[in-house]
Design an enzyme around this catalytic site. Sequence first.
Site, PDB file in Angstrom:
ATOM      1  N   GLY A  81       1.113  -1.415  -0.185  1.00  0.00           N
ATOM      2  CA  GLY A  81       0.453   0.318   0.168  1.00  0.00           C
ATOM      3  C   GLY A  81       0.601   1.289   0.126  1.00  0.00           C
ATOM      4  O   GLY A  81       2.099   1.300  -0.072  1.00  0.00           O
ATOM      5  N   GLY A 122      -8.624  -3.166  -1.086  1.00  0.00           N
ATOM      6  CA  GLY A 122      -8.462  -4.306  -1.191  1.00  0.00           C
ATOM      7  C   GLY A 122      -7.353  -5.350   0.170  1.00  0.00           C
ATOM      8  O   GLY A 122      -7.007  -6.082  -0.325  1.00  0.00           O
ATOM      9  N   GLU A 173      -2.231  -2.772  -6.332  1.00  0.00           N
ATOM     10  CA  GLU A 173      -4.012  -2.186  -6.582  1.00  0.00           C
ATOM     11  C   GLU A 173      -3.531  -0.614  -6.998  1.00  0.00           C
ATOM     12  O   GLU A 173      -3.879  -0.478  -7.808  1.00  0.00           O
ATOM     13  CB  GLU A 173      -5.042  -2.598  -5.724  1.00  0.00           C
ATOM     14  CG  GLU A 173      -4.304  -1.654  -4.078  1.00  0.00           C
ATOM     15  CD  GLU A 173      -5.946  -1.742  -2.818  1.00  0.00           C
ATOM     16  OE1 GLU A 173      -6.796  -2.398  -3.651  1.00  0.00           O
ATOM     17  OE2 GLU A 173      -5.900  -1.441  -2.114  1.00  0.00           O
ATOM     18  N   GLY A 206       1.744   5.308   2.299  1.00  0.00           N
ATOM     19  CA  GLY A 206       2.022   5.480   3.725  1.00  0.00           C
ATOM     20  C   GLY A 206       3.469   4.954   4.411  1.00  0.00           C
ATOM     21  O   GLY A 206       4.514   5.022   3.611  1.00  0.00           O
ATOM     22  N   ILE A 255       4.776   2.996   6.269  1.00  0.00           N
ATOM     23  CA  ILE A 255       5.122   1.796   7.068  1.00  0.00           C
ATOM     24  C   ILE A 255       5.827   1.323   4.933  1.00  0.00           C
ATOM     25  O   ILE A 255       6.823   0.029   5.311  1.00  0.00           O
ATOM     26  CB  ILE A 255       4.324   1.054   7.500  1.00  0.00           C
ATOM     27  CG1 ILE A 255       4.511   1.837   8.926  1.00  0.00           C
ATOM     28  CG2 ILE A 255       4.699  -0.118   8.001  1.00  0.00           C
ATOM     29  CD1 ILE A 255       3.492   1.013   9.549  1.00  0.00           C
TER      30      ILE A 255
END
Length: 422
Positions: free
Chosen positions: A206, A327, A229, A208, A210
């Site tokens: 994803g 997702g 995604e 961000g 992290i």
Amino acid sequence: MPAPVPPEAVLDLLTPGADVIVPLANGEPTAVMDAIEAGADGLKGVRVHQMHALHDRPYLHGAHGDRLTHVSYFLSHVTRPAYWDGTIDLVPNNFSEVPLLLQRCTDCTVVVAAASPPDRHGYFSLGTNADYVTSLIGRVPFFLEATPHMPRTHGANTLHHSQVVGWCESDRPLLEVPRAEARTADRAIGELVAERIPDGATIQIGIGSIAAAVLDALRGHRDLGVHTELLHDGVVDLVEAGVVTGVEKEVRRNRIAATFCLGTKRLYDWLDGNAVVEMLGVDFVNDPRVIARMKRFASVNATTEVDLIGQCASETVAGRYWSSSGGQADFARGAMYAEEGQAFIVTPSLTRDGRSRIVPTLTEGSVVTTLKNTVDHVVTEHGVAELRGRSLAERARALIAIADPSVRDDLTRGAVEKGFLR
């Protein structure tokens, strides 16, 4: 090829009760949406369906009553306050299922979308987006807004001019989202995740701080694939470093598969004409059955709260809706079925105000995004809790061990009170 028309021409398509489908993020055609809002007094019961809107507009806050309303499928910093105020609706969903939900539960009157200008063959590209609208090509009328700032991408997100009911032009730039800076805890989490991902794995990560740390920690790897995604700047770094090649992928070998892109101008320039990136519909990219076909698939997603049996609340904060499921469950389930697959749920052990993110019981009002039966690894800066196949007592001990040391005694008492430990 038909000539461009004014954005206001879209109003002719908006019959009473129309459902307007808008791509997420930079897929939103701003001049077209400006025209729709400007003509709202002449509309009746028109609903706009969109995930993760990035442009604030009066209609989101009830400016036009029921003449023009918004239905969200994932809250953003723009739509979150509107949802809290009760001026928009939110539909629960897994991202992979949004195309099907739109086709079954709305009239899908028209898709309005941003695009690159048509090429010499008469094809538009939806650029940074494929998401849930790609599956509607050829099934639903499309009205496009062509901007020279939209990169021309490859994949399933192209339309011939004969498939478009109208198009207009604008010079609007794309919104940029800079890469988040990793903190100390983020970097520790990144190292813990990266050391468990083997060379040749296919990854989904994803956005961000992290995620940025995980990507940094993967710089020493070889022949990684990307099937994700969201594509952002951090992946570009790995491609340019020779880390991402995709040569061992079982699905779309030698290609990066994504369903939308969001980052900086560097990313958008890199995407333009880049055949290594394939923009594909979310009903393919996020389909757990597709993900499961890839050996050594590794999924990395963040959460806001985890209880002692492994339930992850990733779409609420302090019991209040913050986003949606996205997702996360799609990729966690796909990785679960993949040969040698792994799914990592990542979170700092403490919130910014010092509260533990690992709790005996989820905060009242919190919503479970990823089920305890699906959760594989939970990672904080203090370690990795491996939950798959473990008993409730083993889960509780593993999660307490990666919580902040200051709360471990309290968590142990909570686990005893709940009957997880004796």
